[in-house]
Design a protein around this motif. Structure first.
Motif, PDB file in Angstrom:
ATOM      1  N   TRP A   1       0.851  -1.187   0.000  1.00  0.00           N
ATOM      2  CA  TRP A   1       0.000   0.000   0.000  1.00  0.00           C
ATOM      3  C   TRP A   1       0.888   1.238   0.000  1.00  0.00           C
ATOM      4  O   TRP A   1       1.798   1.374   0.818  1.00  0.00           O
ATOM      5  N   ARG A   2       0.627   2.160  -0.904  1.00  0.00           N
ATOM      6  CA  ARG A   2       1.456   3.358  -1.055  1.00  0.00           C
ATOM      7  C   ARG A   2       0.918   4.480  -0.178  1.00  0.00           C
ATOM      8  O   ARG A   2      -0.244   4.870  -0.290  1.00  0.00           O
ATOM      9  N   VAL A   3       1.798   5.004   0.655  1.00  0.00           N
ATOM     10  CA  VAL A   3       1.425   6.060   1.597  1.00  0.00           C
ATOM     11  C   VAL A   3       2.382   7.231   1.403  1.00  0.00           C
ATOM     12  O   VAL A   3       3.578   7.107   1.680  1.00  0.00           O
ATOM     13  N   VAL A   4       1.876   8.346   0.940  1.00  0.00           N
ATOM     14  CA  VAL A   4       2.708   9.533   0.725  1.00  0.00           C
ATOM     15  C   VAL A   4       2.927  10.234   2.061  1.00  0.00           C
ATOM     16  O   VAL A   4       1.998  10.392   2.848  1.00  0.00           O
ATOM     17  N   GLU A   5       4.162  10.666   2.299  1.00  0.00           N
ATOM     18  CA  GLU A   5       4.456  11.372   3.547  1.00  0.00           C
ATOM     19  C   GLU A   5       5.477  12.476   3.312  1.00  0.00           C
ATOM     20  O   GLU A   5       6.371  12.350   2.475  1.00  0.00           O
ATOM     21  N   PHE A   6       5.315  13.555   4.063  1.00  0.00           N
ATOM     22  CA  PHE A   6       6.302  14.630   4.148  1.00  0.00           C
ATOM     23  C   PHE A   6       6.712  14.760   5.608  1.00  0.00           C
ATOM     24  O   PHE A   6       5.865  14.999   6.471  1.00  0.00           O
ATOM     25  N   ASP A   7       7.997  14.600   5.885  1.00  0.00           N
ATOM     26  CA  ASP A   7       8.488  14.888   7.232  1.00  0.00           C
ATOM     27  C   ASP A   7       8.563  16.397   7.431  1.00  0.00           C
ATOM     28  O   ASP A   7       8.163  16.918   8.463  1.00  0.00           O
ATOM     29  N   LYS A   8       9.108  17.068   6.422  1.00  0.00           N
ATOM     30  CA  LYS A   8       9.172  18.530   6.406  1.00  0.00           C
ATOM     31  C   LYS A   8       8.924  18.986   4.968  1.00  0.00           C
ATOM     32  O   LYS A   8       9.289  18.294   4.022  1.00  0.00           O
ATOM     33  N   CYS A   9       8.312  20.171   4.851  1.00  0.00           N
ATOM     34  CA  CYS A   9       8.040  20.709   3.513  1.00  0.00           C
ATOM     35  C   CYS A   9       8.148  22.221   3.591  1.00  0.00           C
ATOM     36  O   CYS A   9       7.490  22.848   4.428  1.00  0.00           O
ATOM     37  N   GLU A  10       8.956  22.810   2.707  1.00  0.00           N
ATOM     38  CA  GLU A  10       9.146  24.258   2.743  1.00  0.00           C
ATOM     39  C   GLU A  10       8.059  24.999   1.974  1.00  0.00           C
ATOM     40  O   GLU A  10       7.931  26.217   2.103  1.00  0.00           O
ATOM     41  N   THR A  11       7.289  24.272   1.159  1.00  0.00           N
ATOM     42  CA  THR A  11       6.191  24.883   0.419  1.00  0.00           C
ATOM     43  C   THR A  11       4.873  24.471   1.076  1.00  0.00           C
ATOM     44  O   THR A  11       4.862  23.812   2.118  1.00  0.00           O
ATOM     45  N   ASP A  12       3.754  24.864   0.492  1.00  0.00           N
ATOM     46  CA  ASP A  12       2.449  24.454   1.016  1.00  0.00           C
ATOM     47  C   ASP A  12       2.321  22.943   0.878  1.00  0.00           C
ATOM     48  O   ASP A  12       2.306  22.412  -0.234  1.00  0.00           O
ATOM     49  N   VAL A  13       2.234  22.244   1.991  1.00  0.00           N
ATOM     50  CA  VAL A  13       2.255  20.784   1.947  1.00  0.00           C
ATOM     51  C   VAL A  13       1.016  20.220   1.269  1.00  0.00           C
ATOM     52  O   VAL A  13       1.084  19.173   0.609  1.00  0.00           O
ATOM     53  N   LEU A  14      -0.113  20.880   1.384  1.00  0.00           N
ATOM     54  CA  LEU A  14      -1.323  20.391   0.716  1.00  0.00           C
ATOM     55  C   LEU A  14      -1.177  20.479  -0.802  1.00  0.00           C
ATOM     56  O   LEU A  14      -1.613  19.576  -1.526  1.00  0.00           O
ATOM     57  N   ASP A  15      -0.562  21.540  -1.278  1.00  0.00           N
ATOM     58  CA  ASP A  15      -0.291  21.642  -2.711  1.00  0.00           C
ATOM     59  C   ASP A  15       0.724  20.583  -3.138  1.00  0.00           C
ATOM     60  O   ASP A  15       0.591  19.971  -4.217  1.00  0.00           O
ATOM     61  N   ALA A  16       1.739  20.356  -2.303  1.00  0.00           N
ATOM     62  CA  ALA A  16       2.751  19.345  -2.625  1.00  0.00           C
ATOM     63  C   ALA A  16       2.136  17.944  -2.647  1.00  0.00           C
ATOM     64  O   ALA A  16       2.519  17.100  -3.470  1.00  0.00           O
ATOM     65  N   LEU A  17       1.184  17.696  -1.755  1.00  0.00           N
ATOM     66  CA  LEU A  17       0.488  16.414  -1.774  1.00  0.00           C
ATOM     67  C   LEU A  17      -0.319  16.248  -3.053  1.00  0.00           C
ATOM     68  O   LEU A  17      -0.386  15.151  -3.621  1.00  0.00           O
ATOM     69  N   GLU A  18      -0.910  17.324  -3.526  1.00  0.00           N
ATOM     70  CA  GLU A  18      -1.668  17.248  -4.780  1.00  0.00           C
ATOM     71  C   GLU A  18      -0.749  16.958  -5.954  1.00  0.00           C
ATOM     72  O   GLU A  18      -1.056  16.123  -6.816  1.00  0.00           O
TER      73      GLU A  18
END
Length: 246
Positions: A219-236
């Motif tokens: 099962w693929r699970v996307v994760e960000f430990d840290k994100c310098e940009t908007d993380v919701l946009d990066a998730l998209e």
């Protein structure tokens, strides 16, 4: 993949603190079909209601409190309420324990005991790596590989592919060695440098397609430990990129 793409909610921990339900709605609208909580005892009934209303599956949940003194039965009850049977220890064990054989045996004893107790609640226990389990070596083998041999076969693995790469592992080979025991993958991208922020999947140095091909049923699970940009946009953007791989 037959399972929907998931998000580890630690990625949006600051947003959840402000408005959990709005964040879950945004993830569902973006196209994610599953989530992986990291604090199962935080209003599990309310979380389950919102997730169900949005059509979000709970693929698994992290529960570091299992090795930090929490009442295990209380944690397991919360996990069941969330609607998943998979509970994962993602940290909380001193890194030093992974540097000696005796330390690995102690880690295995703790996890094996928790697995037995989880089974009594109808749950399965998993272990999630960071970089240190790959950095420590024993006669040419990563500490994670040695640990896996000491664990009861009932304990599954959630391989964080990014941290495995930071730790120096040949990630596809690692995934292939453990085969079907790898039930979930943490998918993330970035410069493959400790303490540097993650970037949207597909925008960093990780050969994502190669990693996913080595564990096609996980099962693929996307994760960000840290994100310098908007993380919701990066998730998209991450979801858009991963859809091209399928």
């Amino acid at each position: 993949m037959s399972t929907p793409l998931a998000v580890q909610l630690y990625s949006v921990r600051d947003h959840i603190t402000k408005d959990r339900d709005r964040v879950l709605s945004r993830l569902a609208e973006t196209g994610y079909g599953a989530v992986e909580p990291f604090a199962p005892r935080d209003d599990p009934s309310g979380f389950r209601t919102v997730a169900d209303d949005l059509g979000l599956q709970v693929c698994a949940t992290h529960a570091s409190e299992l090795v930090r003194g929490a009442d295990a039965s209380e944690v397991f009850d919360a996990v069941s309420t969330l609607g998943t049977s998979l509970v994962i220890v993602p940290g909380g064990i001193p890194k030093e324990e992974f540097t000696t054989g005796d330390g690995l045996k102690r880690v295995a004893d703790v996890l094996n005991d928790l697995s037995e107790r989880a089974a009594a609640h109808g749950l399965e226990l998993g272990y999630h790596n960071h970089e240190h389990e790959l950095e420590s070596m024993f006669d040419g083998r990563h500490a994670l590989d040695v640990l896996a041999d000491l664990l009861t076969p009932d304990i599954f693995l959630e391989i964080d592919t990014y941290w495995a790469a930071v730790g120096g592992a040949d990630v596809p080979a690692l995934l292939q060695r453990h085969g079907d025991r790898v039930r979930l993958l943490h998918v993330k991208d970035g410069p493959v440098v400790r303490d540097e922020p993650n970037v949207a999947v597909g925008e960093g140095r990780i050969p994502v397609g190669e990693y996913l091909a080595a564990a096609p049923h996980a099962w693929r699970v996307v994760e960000f430990d840290k994100c310098e940009t908007d993380v919701l946009d990066a998730l998209e953007r991450s979801l858009t990129y991963l859809a091209t791989l399928d």
